[in-house]
Design a protein around this motif. Structure first.
Motif, PDB file in Angstrom:
ATOM      1  N   CYS A  62     -13.940  95.946  45.970  1.00 29.54           N
ATOM      2  CA  CYS A  62     -14.234  96.071  47.362  1.00 29.54           C
ATOM      3  C   CYS A  62     -13.292  96.719  48.103  1.00 29.54           C
ATOM      4  N   PRO A  63     -13.530  97.602  48.979  1.00 25.84           N
ATOM      5  CA  PRO A  63     -12.559  98.189  49.654  1.00 25.84           C
ATOM      6  C   PRO A  63     -12.174  97.420  50.811  1.00 25.84           C
ATOM      7  N   LEU A  64     -12.849  96.280  51.222  1.00 24.55           N
ATOM      8  CA  LEU A  64     -12.216  95.378  52.355  1.00 24.55           C
ATOM      9  C   LEU A  64     -11.207  94.343  51.948  1.00 24.55           C
ATOM     10  N   ASP A  65     -11.456  93.774  50.663  1.00 20.95           N
ATOM     11  CA  ASP A  65     -10.674  92.714  50.291  1.00 20.95           C
ATOM     12  C   ASP A  65     -10.177  92.776  48.730  1.00 20.95           C
ATOM     13  N   GLY A  66     -10.554  93.972  48.079  1.00 24.09           N
ATOM     14  CA  GLY A  66      -9.935  94.097  46.806  1.00 24.09           C
ATOM     15  C   GLY A  66     -10.663  93.395  45.579  1.00 24.09           C
TER      16      GLY A  66
ATOM     17  N   HIS B  24     -19.627  91.232  50.970  1.00 25.51           N
ATOM     18  CA  HIS B  24     -19.773  92.543  51.301  1.00 25.51           C
ATOM     19  C   HIS B  24     -20.760  93.388  50.558  1.00 25.51           C
ATOM     20  N   SER B  25     -21.486  94.179  51.049  1.00 18.47           N
ATOM     21  CA  SER B  25     -22.357  95.157  50.219  1.00 18.47           C
ATOM     22  C   SER B  25     -22.429  96.588  50.673  1.00 18.47           C
ATOM     23  N   PHE B  26     -22.402  97.169  49.555  1.00 14.80           N
ATOM     24  CA  PHE B  26     -22.326  98.778  49.806  1.00 14.80           C
ATOM     25  C   PHE B  26     -23.478  99.497  49.022  1.00 14.80           C
ATOM     26  N   ASP B  27     -24.266 100.113  49.722  1.00 13.38           N
ATOM     27  CA  ASP B  27     -25.566 100.672  49.274  1.00 13.38           C
ATOM     28  C   ASP B  27     -25.398 101.724  48.123  1.00 13.38           C
ATOM     29  N   ILE B  28     -26.224 102.070  47.117  1.00  9.48           N
ATOM     30  CA  ILE B  28     -25.935 102.981  46.233  1.00  9.48           C
ATOM     31  C   ILE B  28     -26.818 104.062  46.923  1.00  9.48           C
ATOM     32  N   ALA B  29     -26.461 105.367  47.150  1.00 14.52           N
ATOM     33  CA  ALA B  29     -27.371 106.362  47.737  1.00 14.52           C
ATOM     34  C   ALA B  29     -28.383 106.903  46.542  1.00 14.52           C
ATOM     35  N   ARG B  30     -29.379 107.497  47.148  1.00 14.13           N
ATOM     36  CA  ARG B  30     -30.495 107.745  46.239  1.00 14.13           C
ATOM     37  C   ARG B  30     -29.803 108.748  45.052  1.00 14.13           C
TER      38      ARG B  30
ATOM     39  N   PRO C 124     -13.672  92.056  42.908  1.00 10.70           N
ATOM     40  CA  PRO C 124     -14.231  93.033  42.134  1.00 10.70           C
ATOM     41  C   PRO C 124     -15.886  93.132  42.627  1.00 10.70           C
ATOM     42  N   LEU C 125     -16.283  94.224  42.295  1.00 13.46           N
ATOM     43  CA  LEU C 125     -17.786  94.659  42.889  1.00 13.46           C
ATOM     44  C   LEU C 125     -18.691  94.366  41.914  1.00 13.46           C
ATOM     45  N   THR C 126     -20.004  93.643  42.030  1.00 12.04           N
ATOM     46  CA  THR C 126     -20.926  93.745  40.949  1.00 12.04           C
ATOM     47  C   THR C 126     -21.941  94.504  41.191  1.00 12.04           C
ATOM     48  N   ARG C 127     -22.564  95.255  40.155  1.00  9.34           N
ATOM     49  CA  ARG C 127     -23.615  96.054  40.619  1.00  9.34           C
ATOM     50  C   ARG C 127     -25.062  95.488  40.728  1.00  9.34           C
ATOM     51  N   GLN C 128     -25.741  95.435  41.577  1.00 12.87           N
ATOM     52  CA  GLN C 128     -27.102  95.155  42.008  1.00 12.87           C
ATOM     53  C   GLN C 128     -27.954  96.414  41.576  1.00 12.87           C
ATOM     54  N   LEU C 129     -29.275  95.906  41.904  1.00 13.69           N
ATOM     55  CA  LEU C 129     -30.243  97.216  41.895  1.00 13.69           C
ATOM     56  C   LEU C 129     -29.944  98.351  42.622  1.00 13.69           C
ATOM     57  N   HIS C 130     -29.603  98.094  43.962  1.00 14.12           N
ATOM     58  CA  HIS C 130     -29.385  99.216  45.064  1.00 14.12           C
ATOM     59  C   HIS C 130     -28.165  99.073  45.596  1.00 14.12           C
ATOM     60  N   ALA C 131     -27.255  98.059  45.330  1.00 13.82           N
ATOM     61  CA  ALA C 131     -25.999  98.127  46.047  1.00 13.82           C
ATOM     62  C   ALA C 131     -24.915  97.674  45.039  1.00 13.82           C
ATOM     63  N   TRP C 132     -23.511  97.628  45.285  1.00 11.08           N
ATOM     64  CA  TRP C 132     -22.640  97.009  44.782  1.00 11.08           C
ATOM     65  C   TRP C 132     -21.962  95.816  45.852  1.00 11.08           C
ATOM     66  N   GLN C 133     -21.921  94.583  45.301  1.00 17.65           N
ATOM     67  CA  GLN C 133     -21.537  93.424  46.023  1.00 17.65           C
ATOM     68  C   GLN C 133     -20.332  92.761  45.858  1.00 17.65           C
ATOM     69  N   CYS C 134     -19.607  92.244  46.700  1.00 17.44           N
ATOM     70  CA  CYS C 134     -18.515  91.528  46.188  1.00 17.44           C
ATOM     71  C   CYS C 134     -18.822  89.806  46.513  1.00 17.44           C
ATOM     72  N   PRO C 135     -17.958  89.167  45.862  1.00 18.71           N
ATOM     73  CA  PRO C 135     -18.294  87.647  46.162  1.00 18.71           C
ATOM     74  C   PRO C 135     -18.248  87.174  47.649  1.00 18.71           C
TER      75      PRO C 135
ATOM     76  N   HIS D  22     -20.928 104.664  48.660  1.00 17.02           N
ATOM     77  CA  HIS D  22     -19.695 104.984  49.862  1.00 17.02           C
ATOM     78  C   HIS D  22     -18.964 103.688  50.257  1.00 17.02           C
ATOM     79  N   LEU D  23     -17.838 103.832  49.745  1.00 12.48           N
ATOM     80  CA  LEU D  23     -16.671 102.754  49.744  1.00 12.48           C
ATOM     81  C   LEU D  23     -15.513 102.997  50.801  1.00 12.48           C
TER      82      LEU D  23
END
Ligand SMILES: C[S@@+](CC[C@H](N)C(=O)[O-])C[C@H]1O[C@@H](n2cnc3c(N)ncnc32)[C@H](O)[C@@H]1O
Ligand SMILES: [Zn+2]
Length: 281
Positions: free
Chosen positions: A11-15, A31-37, A17-28, A42-43
């Motif tokens: 996670c670029p905000l708190d370091g 924080h959620s970061f969308d996966i572009a088409r 680990p990010l886990t991959r969901q269907l359409h986004a990466w999320q941290c515990p 974008h981190l």
């Protein structure tokens, strides 16, 4: 599949680990970061952005993509592959810091020997560069982010590349594993000299040696790539100018002289340094 995605993003905000969901990466922390088409993520949080549209513009990226895909810098890609691949075990992870539109990672992927898998991640602060890279090769991870805060865990990379880029040595040292290597590619004093002779009234001499290395790194090897290439048409010359800072730095009269050209013989003079972490006592 020699090239696979590097999926240990942080996670670029708190370091965390990010886990991959269907359409986004999320941290515990939620924080959620969308996966572009096109598959990239974008981190680069607003607080790490130094302008509204940081890094190379859409036009610079398009020019670089045309110029590099025409093969003019093939000898640089070949020499880079020879610097990156030795002693690389299967499963090794490689990050290109300031990957542009991904030319050198694509070339590296094609050079990986049979039987070796490599996890690959390309990072650039320009969303246009990352978008273009993701469209051309979906296999690596592509991330919009900054070299100042690379969104991966400590000691998670075996190779870090910085090709005509903006090194942040402390950050490279943080993300490299103990046996990891940093491969730097920088212009030498004669690189594109003929073009600089045409567009500038006087040439500022570049230092003859390779880029100075901070104490946290030591040199494993140094190499010079020196070749002559010929650009046979005005559009390639225009693309080369558009992909470099010369377009913004050169005076109008110099650019006008370049615009008249239909053929240009050019020296490529490039320094490749392989560095490793200095053992800290
Ligand atoms: C001269 S280009 C080289 C691109 C690519 N390595 C190549 O040689 O084709 C420099 C690249 O660094 C990117 N860049 C600039 N500042 C950066 C930063 N702080 N973090 C990551 N990338 C950055 C630019 O967007 C651009 O794509
Ligand atoms: Zn977070």
């Amino acid at each position: 599949m020699p090239v696979t995605a590097f999926d240990r993003l942080a996670c670029p905000l708190d370091g965390q680990p990010l886990t991959r969901q269907l359409h986004a990466w999320q941290c515990p922390q939620g924080h959620s970061f969308d996966i572009a088409r096109q598959g990239y993520v974008h981190l680069l949080p607003v607080q790490q952005k130094r302008s509204k549209d940081p890094g190379d513009s859409k036009a610079m990226v398009a020019a670089r993509q045309r110029f590099l895909n025409a093969g003019y810098y093939q000898c640089i890609a070949d020499a880079l592959n020879e610097a990156v691949l030795p002693e690389m075990a299967s499963g090794a992870a490689c990050l290109d810091a300031g990957c542009g539109e991904g030319y050198y990672l694509r070339q590296l992927g094609q050079a990986v020997p049979e039987g070796i898998d490599m996890q690959v991640i390309g990072l650039d602060v320009s969303k246009w560069a990352v978008l273009s890279a993701a469209k051309q090769d979906p296999a690596p991870s592509w991330v919009v982010g900054t070299n100042a805060h690379i969104p991966v865990p400590d000691s998670s990379l075996d190779r870090v590349l910085c090709v005509f880029g903006f090194p942040v040595y402390d950050e490279f040292a943080r993300i490299l594993g103990p046996a990891g290597r940093l491969v730097m590619v920088d212009p030498g004093p004669d690189h594109l000299r003929e073009l600089r002779d045409i567009i500038y009234p006087t040439i500022t001499e570049r230092p003859a040696g390779a880029r100075a290395v901070p104490e946290s790194f030591q040199v494993v090897s140094r190499e010079t790539v020196c070749e002559t290439i010929v650009l046979e048409d005005a559009s390639s010359i225009e693309d080369l100018l558009a992909m470099t800072p010369h377009l913004y730095r050169a005076p109008a009269e110099g650019l006008a002289r370049a615009a008249e050209l239909t053929r240009l013989q050019l020296t490529l003079d490039v320094r490749i340094q392989v560095l490793e972490l200095t053992e800290q006592t």
